[in-house]
Design an enzyme around this catalytic site. Structure first.
Site, PDB file in Angstrom:
ATOM      1  N   ARG A   1       0.816  -1.236   0.000  1.00 11.97           N
ATOM      2  CA  ARG A   1       0.000   0.000   0.000  1.00 11.97           C
ATOM      3  C   ARG A   1       0.840   1.271   0.000  1.00 11.97           C
ATOM      4  NH1 ARG A   1      -2.483  -3.452   3.436  1.00 11.97           N
ATOM      5  NH2 ARG A   1      -4.331  -4.419   2.555  1.00 11.97           N
TER       6      ARG A   1
ATOM      7  N   LYS B   1       2.653  11.292 -11.651  1.00 10.10           N
ATOM      8  CA  LYS B   1       1.834  10.361 -12.432  1.00 10.10           C
ATOM      9  C   LYS B   1       2.637   9.091 -12.627  1.00 10.10           C
ATOM     10  CE  LYS B   1      -1.099  13.466 -15.132  1.00 10.10           C
ATOM     11  NZ  LYS B   1      -1.518  13.845 -16.494  1.00 10.10           N
TER      12      LYS B   1
ATOM     13  N   GLU C   1       9.299  18.491 -25.254  1.00 13.13           N
ATOM     14  CA  GLU C   1       8.560  18.849 -24.026  1.00 13.13           C
ATOM     15  C   GLU C   1       9.116  20.146 -23.427  1.00 13.13           C
ATOM     16  OE1 GLU C   1       5.852  17.259 -23.336  1.00 13.13           O
ATOM     17  OE2 GLU C   1       6.050  15.154 -23.924  1.00 13.13           O
TER      18      GLU C   1
ATOM     19  N   LYS D   1       7.006  22.973 -14.617  1.00 15.07           N
ATOM     20  CA  LYS D   1       6.118  21.842 -14.354  1.00 15.07           C
ATOM     21  C   LYS D   1       5.744  21.765 -12.883  1.00 15.07           C
ATOM     22  CE  LYS D   1       4.772  17.177 -15.122  1.00 15.07           C
ATOM     23  NZ  LYS D   1       4.978  15.851 -15.693  1.00 15.07           N
TER      24      LYS D   1
ATOM     25  N   GLU E   1      -4.935  17.309 -11.988  1.00 12.75           N
ATOM     26  CA  GLU E   1      -5.404  17.722 -13.302  1.00 12.75           C
ATOM     27  C   GLU E   1      -6.899  18.001 -13.371  1.00 12.75           C
ATOM     28  OE1 GLU E   1      -3.323  15.752 -16.519  1.00 12.75           O
ATOM     29  OE2 GLU E   1      -4.906  16.342 -17.916  1.00 12.75           O
TER      30      GLU E   1
ATOM     31  N   ARG F   1      -3.271  22.031 -14.949  1.00 10.56           N
ATOM     32  CA  ARG F   1      -2.327  20.975 -15.343  1.00 10.56           C
ATOM     33  C   ARG F   1      -2.588  20.503 -16.778  1.00 10.56           C
ATOM     34  NH1 ARG F   1       0.263  15.988 -11.714  1.00 10.56           N
ATOM     35  NH2 ARG F   1       1.579  15.209 -13.383  1.00 10.56           N
TER      36      ARG F   1
ATOM     37  N   ASN G   1      -0.725  19.440 -21.658  1.00  6.62           N
ATOM     38  CA  ASN G   1      -1.079  18.573 -22.782  1.00  6.62           C
ATOM     39  C   ASN G   1      -1.047  19.306 -24.119  1.00  6.62           C
ATOM     40  OD1 ASN G   1      -1.558  16.450 -20.988  1.00  6.62           O
ATOM     41  ND2 ASN G   1      -3.628  17.182 -20.611  1.00  6.62           N
TER      42      ASN G   1
ATOM     43  N   HIS H   1      -0.519  17.521 -27.388  1.00  5.66           N
ATOM     44  CA  HIS H   1      -0.640  16.093 -27.115  1.00  5.66           C
ATOM     45  C   HIS H   1      -1.876  15.444 -27.742  1.00  5.66           C
ATOM     46  CE1 HIS H   1       2.754  16.717 -24.530  1.00  5.66           C
ATOM     47  NE2 HIS H   1       2.757  15.460 -24.129  1.00  5.66           N
TER      48      HIS H   1
ATOM     49  N   HIS I   1      -0.934  12.464 -29.811  1.00  7.31           N
ATOM     50  CA  HIS I   1      -1.349  11.094 -29.500  1.00  7.31           C
ATOM     51  C   HIS I   1      -1.987  10.425 -30.711  1.00  7.31           C
ATOM     52  CE1 HIS I   1      -1.412  11.766 -24.898  1.00  7.31           C
ATOM     53  NE2 HIS I   1      -0.330  11.114 -25.261  1.00  7.31           N
TER      54      HIS I   1
ATOM     55  N   HIS J   1       7.388   9.574 -28.704  1.00  5.12           N
ATOM     56  CA  HIS J   1       6.369  10.460 -28.140  1.00  5.12           C
ATOM     57  C   HIS J   1       6.711  11.939 -28.373  1.00  5.12           C
ATOM     58  CE1 HIS J   1       3.439  12.062 -25.323  1.00  5.12           C
ATOM     59  NE2 HIS J   1       4.412  12.709 -24.721  1.00  5.12           N
TER      60      HIS J   1
HETATM   61  P1  NAD Z   1      12.288   5.426 -22.167  1.00  2.52           P
HETATM   62  O1  NAD Z   1      12.170   5.299 -20.733  1.00  2.52           O
HETATM   63  O2  NAD Z   1      11.800   4.311 -23.017  1.00  2.52           O
HETATM   64  O3  NAD Z   1      13.810   5.746 -22.543  1.00  2.52           O
HETATM   65  C1  NAD Z   1      14.188   5.864 -23.895  1.00  2.52           C
HETATM   66  C2  NAD Z   1      15.369   4.948 -24.238  1.00  2.52           C
HETATM   67  O4  NAD Z   1      16.568   5.506 -23.704  1.00  2.52           O
HETATM   68  C3  NAD Z   1      15.258   3.565 -23.642  1.00  2.52           C
HETATM   69  O5  NAD Z   1      15.758   2.634 -24.552  1.00  2.52           O
HETATM   70  C4  NAD Z   1      16.160   3.657 -22.414  1.00  2.52           C
HETATM   71  O6  NAD Z   1      16.632   2.404 -21.975  1.00  2.52           O
HETATM   72  C5  NAD Z   1      17.252   4.519 -22.920  1.00  2.52           C
HETATM   73  N1  NAD Z   1      18.012   5.272 -21.927  1.00  2.52           N
HETATM   74  C6  NAD Z   1      17.581   5.797 -20.764  1.00  2.52           C
HETATM   75  N2  NAD Z   1      18.522   6.552 -20.204  1.00  2.52           N
HETATM   76  C7  NAD Z   1      19.617   6.474 -21.006  1.00  2.52           C
HETATM   77  C8  NAD Z   1      20.905   7.062 -20.976  1.00  2.52           C
HETATM   78  N3  NAD Z   1      21.248   7.917 -20.012  1.00  2.52           N
HETATM   79  N4  NAD Z   1      21.764   6.772 -21.958  1.00  2.52           N
HETATM   80  C9  NAD Z   1      21.402   5.940 -22.986  1.00  2.52           C
HETATM   81  N5  NAD Z   1      20.179   5.394 -23.089  1.00  2.52           N
HETATM   82  C10 NAD Z   1      19.294   5.663 -22.112  1.00  2.52           C
HETATM   83  O7  NAD Z   1      11.524   6.742 -22.717  1.00  2.52           O
HETATM   84  P2  NAD Z   1      11.330   8.196 -22.104  1.00  2.52           P
HETATM   85  O8  NAD Z   1      11.178   9.060 -23.283  1.00  2.52           O
HETATM   86  O9  NAD Z   1      12.332   8.521 -21.080  1.00  2.52           O
HETATM   87  O10 NAD Z   1       9.930   8.077 -21.371  1.00  2.52           O
HETATM   88  C11 NAD Z   1       8.751   7.743 -22.061  1.00  2.52           C
HETATM   89  C12 NAD Z   1       7.756   7.200 -21.081  1.00  2.52           C
HETATM   90  O11 NAD Z   1       7.452   8.214 -20.124  1.00  2.52           O
HETATM   91  C13 NAD Z   1       6.442   6.799 -21.705  1.00  2.52           C
HETATM   92  O12 NAD Z   1       6.066   5.554 -21.197  1.00  2.52           O
HETATM   93  C14 NAD Z   1       5.475   7.872 -21.251  1.00  2.52           C
HETATM   94  O13 NAD Z   1       4.157   7.390 -21.103  1.00  2.52           O
HETATM   95  C15 NAD Z   1       6.058   8.270 -19.934  1.00  2.52           C
HETATM   96  N6  NAD Z   1       5.725   9.641 -19.516  1.00  2.52           N
HETATM   97  C16 NAD Z   1       5.230   9.795 -18.271  1.00  2.52           C
HETATM   98  C17 NAD Z   1       4.932  11.061 -17.818  1.00  2.52           C
HETATM   99  C18 NAD Z   1       4.457  11.239 -16.414  1.00  2.52           C
HETATM  100  O14 NAD Z   1       4.029  12.343 -16.059  1.00  2.52           O
HETATM  101  N7  NAD Z   1       4.534  10.242 -15.590  1.00  2.52           N
HETATM  102  C19 NAD Z   1       5.133  12.167 -18.633  1.00  2.52           C
HETATM  103  C20 NAD Z   1       5.651  11.973 -19.902  1.00  2.52           C
HETATM  104  C21 NAD Z   1       5.950  10.686 -20.339  1.00  2.52           C
HETATM  105 MG    MG Z   2       4.322  14.261 -23.136  1.00  2.44          MG
END
Ligand code: NAD
Ligand code: MG
Length: 360
Positions: free
Chosen positions: A120, A142, A184, A226, A236, A240, A244, A247, A251, A264
């Site tokens: 929990r 999130k 972003e 942010k 949100e 917040r 988006n 987005h 999307h 993305h």
């Molecule tokens: P990711 O986590 O897939 O990372 C991208 C790639 O880079 C992966 O292959 C990873 O292994 C690699 N990588 C990570 N750090 C590295 C480094 N320092 N050197 C070399 N390679 C590295 O993608 P992302 O763009 O970081 O995140 C996307 C995810 O985030 C999505 O799932 C999305 O839904 C989520 N997201 C969440 C929020 C939120 O508010 N929680 C906001 C935006 C996106």
């Molecule tokens: Mg985004």
């Protein structure tokens, strides 16, 4: 090292930003517990950075256990989440255990959701290693996973106890991932701070070149923008939603192309170009400012030309967006550069926008 604060009452937390923070055992001493520390990471990031984090935790007498997941958005699933729980249970993790999420947004979202639900709720620290996760996903609480029927559909709001950003981890990031994170960053300028947008425009070449002092500036500014938004509207129900911007169209492109085809951030870059056009159509943004925003996005090596589809394909993917409420999409548009607002828009105007943007 710079320290920011996310102000959320008793759930407030610091964001530490600097170089070589992974080796700063002193910084990690505040997270020492009577229990174990779990590093949740993936097969790409582990060989790059886990040893250094582990050494800093061990320097404070912590027992450290690694949980290494496969890499990729396609593994952001219930099954992978279950392997985190299995790892925690096999090591008898108790309520005082702390999870350190070491990786990009996929790792942060999954490890955060695991922390929200294991017993929990146990503590977790975000250690984002992609630009996108440093400027966006690690801040704001999130967390979640994907379901075969929808991205990020299962999750929880759950704040970390700290975010530790080691800027030097960006030096191993592939160029395309760097650009995706910059999308972003541009978004933050576009919705909240036109002077920051000016700065991005002037420093685009250095950003594309991994200049660490420029990257530090965009990480600090983005986290400031942010966290101010999140502090006002954690769950949100209002402002917040401005985050988006780009987005809804983004999307649609991301899903319509099939996940993994466009990153993305690339889809958001293109989505911002279309949302800027919508802002022009609504009579808010000048043509000149729209063109300027599109130029900035292009300079950061992000696509601004949308794939060409039928109108019905665009509208249907857009209405699947999680942010649609009872079928009605709320668009985020720009009143001017640096100033966003939420707006309902008639389909006719959306269609003429898509036409002008060359998407249909
Ligand atoms: P990711 O986590 O897939 O990372 C991208 C790639 O880079 C992966 O292959 C990873 O292994 C690699 N990588 C990570 N750090 C590295 C480094 N320092 N050197 C070399 N390679 C590295 O993608 P992302 O763009 O970081 O995140 C996307 C995810 O985030 C999505 O799932 C999305 O839904 C989520 N997201 C969440 C929020 C939120 O508010 N929680 C906001 C935006 C996106
Ligand atoms: Mg985004």
């Amino acid at each position: 090292m710079k320290t920011l604060n996310v102000n959320l009452g008793d759930r407030s937390y610091p964001i530490f930003i600097g170089q070589d923070l992974l080796d700063d055992a002193q910084l990690f001493s505040q997270f020492a517990t009577s229990s174990a520390s779990f590093i949740v990471t993936n097969t790409t990031v582990e060989p790059l950075y886990a040893d250094r984090l582990e050494a800093s935790l061990k320097a404070n007498g912590q027992q450290v256990i690694r949980i290494v997941l496969p890499d990729g958005e396609s593994f952001k699933t219930w099954e992978t989440l279950q392997t985190i729980f299995t790892g925690l249970l096999e090591s008898n993790a108790d309520r005082k255990a702390t999870i350190f999420a070491l990786g990009g947004g996929v790792i942060g979202d999954m490890a955060g959701f695991a922390a929200a639900s294991y017993m929990r709720g146990i503590k977790f620290v975000q250690i984002p290693t992609t630009l996108l996760s440093q400027v966006d996903s690690s801040v704001g609480g999130k967390t979640g996973i994907n379901h075969p029927l929808g991205k990020n559909m299962i999750g929880a709001f759950y704040q970390p106890i700290a975010v530790i950003i080691d800027l030097k981890t960006l030096l191993t990031l592939p160029k395309r991932e760097l650009a995706a994170g910059l999308a972003e960053v541009v978004k933050h300028g576009a919705i909240a701070d036109h002077l920051f947008l000016d700065w991005i425009e002037s420093n685009a070449a250095a950003l594309n070149n991994y200049d660490l002092s420029c990257l530090e500036h965009v990480v600090v500014k983005s986290c400031e923008i942010k966290s101010a938004v999140v502090a006002q509207d954690e769950k949100e129900s209002g402002v917040r939603a401005h985050l988006n911007f780009g987005h809804t169209f983004g999307h649609a492109i991301e899903t319509g192309m099939g996940y993994g085809e466009w990153l993305h951030g690339e889809a958001v870059g293109c989505g911002m170009a279309i949302a800027a056009e919508l802002s022009v159509q609504l009579g808010y943004l000048s043509l000149e400012d729209k063109n300027r925003l599109i130029r900035i996005i292009q300079t950061l090596h992000l696509p601004t030309k949308a794939p060409q589809w039928d109108t019905s394909k665009y509208l249907s993917y857009m209405s699947h967006d999680k942010k649609a409420e009872s079928g009605q999409i709320k668009y985020i548009v720009l009143e001017e550069l640096g100033q966003a607002k939420v707006q309902k828009v008639d389909d006719d105007l959306v269609i003429s926008t898509l036409k002008v943007a060359g998407a249909i």
